[in-house]
Write a protein that holds these residues in place. Sequence first.
Motif, mmCIF file in Angstrom:
data_model
loop_
_atom_site.group_PDB
_atom_site.id
_atom_site.type_symbol
_atom_site.label_atom_id
_atom_site.label_comp_id
_atom_site.label_asym_id
_atom_site.label_seq_id
_atom_site.Cartn_x
_atom_site.Cartn_y
_atom_site.Cartn_z
ATOM 1 N N GLU A 30 -36.109 124.122 -33.194
ATOM 2 C CA GLU A 30 -36.232 123.742 -31.787
ATOM 3 C C GLU A 30 -37.455 122.863 -31.568
ATOM 4 O O GLU A 30 -37.396 121.856 -30.847
ATOM 5 C CB GLU A 30 -36.346 124.986 -30.911
ATOM 6 C CG GLU A 30 -35.040 125.692 -30.643
ATOM 7 C CD GLU A 30 -35.167 126.728 -29.548
ATOM 8 O OE1 GLU A 30 -34.133 127.116 -28.992
ATOM 9 O OE2 GLU A 30 -36.297 127.164 -29.244
ATOM 10 N N ASN A 31 -38.558 123.227 -32.177
ATOM 11 C CA ASN A 31 -39.779 122.454 -32.027
ATOM 12 C C ASN A 31 -39.645 121.078 -32.662
ATOM 13 O O ASN A 31 -40.103 120.065 -32.105
ATOM 14 C CB ASN A 31 -40.950 123.212 -32.660
ATOM 15 C CG ASN A 31 -42.265 122.477 -32.513
ATOM 16 O OD1 ASN A 31 -42.784 122.307 -31.411
ATOM 17 N ND2 ASN A 31 -42.818 122.039 -33.632
ATOM 18 N N ASN A 69 -36.879 128.804 -33.995
ATOM 19 C CA ASN A 69 -38.029 128.287 -33.248
ATOM 20 C C ASN A 69 -38.588 127.019 -33.872
ATOM 21 O O ASN A 69 -39.002 126.086 -33.170
ATOM 22 C CB ASN A 69 -39.115 129.359 -33.167
ATOM 23 C CG ASN A 69 -38.692 130.552 -32.332
ATOM 24 O OD1 ASN A 69 -37.826 130.446 -31.460
ATOM 25 N ND2 ASN A 69 -39.282 131.709 -32.597
ATOM 26 N N THR A 70 -38.578 126.957 -35.209
ATOM 27 C CA THR A 70 -39.107 125.782 -35.899
ATOM 28 C C THR A 70 -38.208 124.568 -35.701
ATOM 29 O O THR A 70 -38.685 123.455 -35.450
ATOM 30 C CB THR A 70 -39.283 126.089 -37.396
ATOM 31 O OG1 THR A 70 -40.247 127.137 -37.545
ATOM 32 C CG2 THR A 70 -39.745 124.866 -38.163
ATOM 33 N N THR A 110 -42.973 119.842 -41.380
ATOM 34 C CA THR A 110 -43.110 120.043 -39.943
ATOM 35 C C THR A 110 -43.900 121.316 -39.690
ATOM 36 O O THR A 110 -44.180 122.101 -40.607
ATOM 37 C CB THR A 110 -41.725 120.136 -39.266
ATOM 38 O OG1 THR A 110 -41.883 120.083 -37.850
ATOM 39 C CG2 THR A 110 -41.006 121.419 -39.648
ATOM 40 N N GLU A 111 -44.236 121.559 -38.437
ATOM 41 C CA GLU A 111 -44.926 122.795 -38.066
ATOM 42 C C GLU A 111 -43.967 123.978 -38.184
ATOM 43 O O GLU A 111 -42.843 123.937 -37.681
ATOM 44 C CB GLU A 111 -45.453 122.716 -36.641
ATOM 45 C CG GLU A 111 -46.134 123.998 -36.181
ATOM 46 C CD GLU A 111 -46.482 123.996 -34.698
ATOM 47 O OE1 GLU A 111 -46.914 125.057 -34.197
ATOM 48 O OE2 GLU A 111 -46.317 122.941 -34.049
ATOM 49 N N VAL A 165 -43.256 127.189 -36.714
ATOM 50 C CA VAL A 165 -43.638 127.872 -35.477
ATOM 51 C C VAL A 165 -43.722 129.376 -35.717
ATOM 52 O O VAL A 165 -42.785 129.999 -36.205
ATOM 53 C CB VAL A 165 -42.628 127.558 -34.362
ATOM 54 C CG1 VAL A 165 -42.959 128.355 -33.100
ATOM 55 C CG2 VAL A 165 -42.600 126.067 -34.067
ATOM 56 N N ASP A 197 -36.946 119.296 -30.413
ATOM 57 C CA ASP A 197 -37.204 119.401 -28.971
ATOM 58 C C ASP A 197 -35.913 119.619 -28.173
ATOM 59 O O ASP A 197 -35.712 119.032 -27.113
ATOM 60 C CB ASP A 197 -37.930 118.151 -28.455
ATOM 61 C CG ASP A 197 -38.544 118.376 -27.071
ATOM 62 O OD1 ASP A 197 -38.887 119.532 -26.757
ATOM 63 O OD2 ASP A 197 -38.642 117.392 -26.309
ATOM 64 N N LYS A 210 -36.342 126.776 -24.433
ATOM 65 C CA LYS A 210 -36.145 125.414 -23.942
ATOM 66 C C LYS A 210 -34.987 125.323 -22.949
ATOM 67 O O LYS A 210 -34.584 124.231 -22.555
ATOM 68 C CB LYS A 210 -35.927 124.458 -25.109
ATOM 69 C CG LYS A 210 -37.168 124.296 -25.990
ATOM 70 C CD LYS A 210 -37.003 123.225 -27.027
ATOM 71 C CE LYS A 210 -38.280 123.055 -27.845
ATOM 72 N NZ LYS A 210 -39.400 122.500 -27.024
#
Length: 309
Positions: A141-142, A138-139, A113-114, A116, A145, A57
């Motif tokens: 961050e997703n 990564n999770t 949550t997703e 990642v 955002d 990002k």
Amino acid sequence: MKADNKKKEKRSWPRIVGAIALVLIIGTGAYAYSVYQSVSNAVDTMHQPIEREKSEKREKEVTLTKKEPFSVLMLGVDEREGDSGRSDTMIVLTVNPNNNSVKMLSIPRDTRTEIVGKGIEDKINHAYAFGGVEMSLNTVENFLDIPIDYYMQINMEGFKDIVDAVGGVTVNNDLDFTYEGVHFTKGDVTLNGEKALKYSRMRYDDPRGDFGRQLRQRQIIQAVIKEGASLSSLTNYNEIFGALSKNIKTNLTFNQMVDIQKNYKTVGDHIKQLTVKGSGTKINSIYYLIVTTEERGRLQSELKTQLEI
């Protein structure tokens, strides 16, 4: 019910360790610089790089020498023999020297949550069990955002060691209470690591609830910083960094820590705590915290403003 409450209380304290670790690095860095070699050896032990060079990002890596805002993910990890461990505490710190502040967001472990890299929706703290630090980064961050530039993984027992390394702390207690067999009287109380841990855990016997617990946590943070900043002995200083090196892993290098000390030294005096709001529900008999799109957007906006992105 009380047993469950105590378990929840125990999960909350690593946010203190996270703040202490970062602020000690910032606040005691000047002294660290004067004994560069001995301290850099301790930090080398803490240094655990990850495969990715920078966040996806970000267009380019953060340059600390240019005083750019950055973010850190704190993972309070309980690793047990025979399993990969759990990150029962996940805290995101966004540091901005331009407004001289740190914003601290504690993400509830049950947040759905997703994950990642796993391709499923699950509790956010399961990312660590599935894929370690990198999947956690990564999770998060997703979910938020925003880029996560650095991480600190903290051993759950590290809090006690760090308090003991500075010789204990003294705080002014405004509530007479007993927790896990220790009686805390009103007024000034001096605490070793074990007692400081218990002092910061109690929540359910405090009429102020979580607010009262957060107050005690801030007292511990400030007291450790005060003790650490007042050290004049190399022996004590080495004990502090010994405690940090045993209990913390990070992708920050010693040179980066020195850059943080030089360019961000006053931000630790201004820490604002943010809260994730959500509603609890059960899916297939498993409890989750559901965070709405609107709430995520609110958090994302505030953190992006803090990071100037």
